[in-house]
Design a protein around this motif. Structure first.
Motif, mmCIF file in Angstrom:
data_model
loop_
_atom_site.group_PDB
_atom_site.id
_atom_site.type_symbol
_atom_site.label_atom_id
_atom_site.label_comp_id
_atom_site.label_asym_id
_atom_site.label_seq_id
_atom_site.Cartn_x
_atom_site.Cartn_y
_atom_site.Cartn_z
ATOM 1 N N GLU A 177 0.851 -1.181 0.000
ATOM 2 C CA GLU A 177 0.000 0.000 0.000
ATOM 3 C C GLU A 177 0.888 1.233 0.000
ATOM 4 O OE1 GLU A 177 -2.050 -0.716 3.626
ATOM 5 O OE2 GLU A 177 -3.686 -1.778 2.636
ATOM 6 N N LEU A 178 0.638 2.112 -0.913
ATOM 7 C CA LEU A 178 1.437 3.319 -1.065
ATOM 8 C C LEU A 178 2.916 2.971 -1.093
ATOM 9 C CD1 LEU A 178 -0.259 5.868 1.328
ATOM 10 C CD2 LEU A 178 -0.555 5.656 -1.115
ATOM 11 N N GLY A 179 3.279 1.873 -1.719
ATOM 12 C CA GLY A 179 4.650 1.387 -1.711
ATOM 13 C C GLY A 179 5.617 2.407 -2.272
ATOM 14 N N LEU A 180 6.263 3.145 -1.412
ATOM 15 C CA LEU A 180 7.213 4.166 -1.833
ATOM 16 C C LEU A 180 8.613 3.606 -1.656
ATOM 17 C CD1 LEU A 180 5.510 7.186 -0.063
ATOM 18 C CD2 LEU A 180 5.283 6.479 -2.431
ATOM 19 N N ALA A 181 9.331 3.515 -2.749
ATOM 20 C CA ALA A 181 10.657 2.903 -2.732
ATOM 21 C C ALA A 181 11.652 3.782 -2.000
ATOM 22 C CB ALA A 181 11.131 2.666 -4.165
ATOM 23 N N VAL A 182 12.685 3.151 -1.488
ATOM 24 C CA VAL A 182 13.738 3.872 -0.792
ATOM 25 C C VAL A 182 14.366 4.915 -1.713
ATOM 26 C CG1 VAL A 182 15.971 3.614 0.355
ATOM 27 C CG2 VAL A 182 14.194 1.927 0.741
ATOM 28 N N ALA A 183 14.369 4.669 -3.010
ATOM 29 C CA ALA A 183 14.937 5.618 -3.968
ATOM 30 C C ALA A 183 14.193 6.946 -3.947
ATOM 31 C CB ALA A 183 14.893 5.020 -5.371
ATOM 32 N N ASN A 184 13.016 6.978 -3.404
ATOM 33 C CA ASN A 184 12.213 8.192 -3.354
ATOM 34 C C ASN A 184 12.423 8.986 -2.064
ATOM 35 O OD1 ASN A 184 11.009 7.708 -5.831
ATOM 36 N ND2 ASN A 184 9.323 6.559 -4.935
ATOM 37 N N GLU A 185 13.438 8.676 -1.295
ATOM 38 C CA GLU A 185 13.627 9.340 -0.004
ATOM 39 C C GLU A 185 13.705 10.856 -0.121
ATOM 40 O OE1 GLU A 185 16.259 8.092 3.056
ATOM 41 O OE2 GLU A 185 16.038 5.994 2.514
ATOM 42 N N ASP A 186 14.419 11.364 -1.109
ATOM 43 C CA ASP A 186 14.517 12.818 -1.269
ATOM 44 C C ASP A 186 13.159 13.430 -1.596
ATOM 45 O OD1 ASP A 186 17.201 12.854 -0.672
ATOM 46 O OD2 ASP A 186 17.825 12.704 -2.776
ATOM 47 N N VAL A 187 12.401 12.750 -2.429
ATOM 48 C CA VAL A 187 11.061 13.217 -2.769
ATOM 49 C C VAL A 187 10.196 13.237 -1.508
ATOM 50 C CG1 VAL A 187 8.965 12.646 -4.065
ATOM 51 C CG2 VAL A 187 11.200 12.418 -5.153
ATOM 52 N N ILE A 188 10.288 12.181 -0.736
ATOM 53 C CA ILE A 188 9.498 12.084 0.495
ATOM 54 C C ILE A 188 9.891 13.204 1.465
ATOM 55 C CG2 ILE A 188 8.930 10.629 2.480
ATOM 56 C CD1 ILE A 188 7.862 9.633 -0.275
ATOM 57 N N ARG A 189 11.171 13.491 1.574
ATOM 58 C CA ARG A 189 11.622 14.576 2.462
ATOM 59 C C ARG A 189 11.045 15.928 2.040
ATOM 60 N NH1 ARG A 189 16.927 12.226 2.331
ATOM 61 N NH2 ARG A 189 17.129 10.975 4.189
ATOM 62 N N ILE A 190 11.048 16.181 0.734
ATOM 63 C CA ILE A 190 10.507 17.445 0.221
ATOM 64 C C ILE A 190 9.020 17.552 0.555
ATOM 65 C CG2 ILE A 190 9.930 18.713 -1.897
ATOM 66 C CD1 ILE A 190 12.588 17.506 -3.072
ATOM 67 N N ILE A 191 8.282 16.492 0.269
ATOM 68 C CA ILE A 191 6.847 16.493 0.551
ATOM 69 C C ILE A 191 6.609 16.619 2.048
ATOM 70 C CG2 ILE A 191 4.746 15.089 0.499
ATOM 71 C CD1 ILE A 191 5.816 13.944 -2.199
ATOM 72 N N ALA A 192 7.364 15.873 2.853
ATOM 73 C CA ALA A 192 7.186 15.915 4.308
ATOM 74 C C ALA A 192 7.427 17.316 4.857
ATOM 75 C CB ALA A 192 8.121 14.908 4.979
ATOM 76 N N ALA A 193 8.439 17.991 4.350
ATOM 77 C CA ALA A 193 8.730 19.351 4.819
ATOM 78 C C ALA A 193 7.575 20.293 4.487
ATOM 79 C CB ALA A 193 10.030 19.859 4.197
ATOM 80 N N GLN A 194 7.034 20.161 3.277
ATOM 81 C CA GLN A 194 5.904 21.006 2.877
ATOM 82 C C GLN A 194 4.677 20.717 3.742
ATOM 83 O OE1 GLN A 194 5.496 19.983 -1.258
ATOM 84 N NE2 GLN A 194 7.220 21.271 -1.900
ATOM 85 N N LEU A 195 4.393 19.449 3.956
ATOM 86 C CA LEU A 195 3.222 19.075 4.751
ATOM 87 C C LEU A 195 3.398 19.467 6.214
ATOM 88 C CD1 LEU A 195 2.356 15.563 3.245
ATOM 89 C CD2 LEU A 195 1.328 17.789 2.703
ATOM 90 N N ALA A 196 4.616 19.352 6.738
ATOM 91 C CA ALA A 196 4.872 19.736 8.127
ATOM 92 C C ALA A 196 4.630 21.224 8.338
ATOM 93 C CB ALA A 196 6.302 19.366 8.522
ATOM 94 N N GLU A 197 5.033 22.035 7.364
ATOM 95 C CA GLU A 197 4.814 23.475 7.465
ATOM 96 C C GLU A 197 3.316 23.797 7.509
ATOM 97 O OE1 GLU A 197 5.679 27.339 4.701
ATOM 98 O OE2 GLU A 197 7.258 25.824 4.823
#
Length: 143
Positions: A20-40
């Motif tokens: 479910e929502l299988g996000l590969a480890v290769a997407n870590e930078d993408v996830i960090r960017i999204i997480a920072a935006q959502l955290a704000e």
């Protein structure tokens, strides 16, 4: 099957079971960017959510007679009601995603013993209601 890894520091991306929502480890930078935006955005929403909403949800989580699906419906209702007060210039799905996460955080902070159930139910809600939006958001950042 219900075991999820909770990531709060933004340093590693978690994954959900069964792909479910299988996000590969290769997407870590993408996830960090999204997480920072959502955290704000979450920090802004955090101040807007009244204790009454959180306490009502806590009571639903404490009610052992309610199924996960019933609690998911309560979360969905609370998120929809809170989202109505969000400025119209923000995507509705983004607001709902952030509100769900902020509510989970607030419930977990209010009653820490509920954290596992809250996270599991919130992820279930996000998979049911926001899966396509999350996939689109990740794809947009990758481009």
């Amino acid at each position: 099957d219900d075991e999820l890894e909770l990531q709060t520091d933004g340093n590693r991306s978690g994954h959900l079971q069964n792909g479910e929502l299988g996000l590969a480890v290769a997407n870590e930078d993408v996830i960090r960017i999204i997480a920072a935006q959502l955290a704000e955005i979450g920090d802004q929403f955090d101040k807007e959510i009244q204790a009454r909403v959180v306490n009502d949800l806590v009571q639903h989580f404490l009610n052992d007679n309610l199924s996960r699906e019933e609690i998911t419906l309560h979360i969905s209702k609370a998120v929809r009601e809170l989202a109505q007060a969000i400025p119209s210039d923000m995507e509705q799905e983004k607001a709902m995603l952030v509100l769900a996460m902020v509510l989970a955080k607030k419930i977990g902070n209010t009653v820490p013993s509920l954290l596992h159930r809250v996270i599991s139910t919130t992820v279930n809600y996000m998979n049911q209601q926001l899966h396509n939006y999350i996939v689109e958001m990740v794809s947009a950042v990758k481009q």
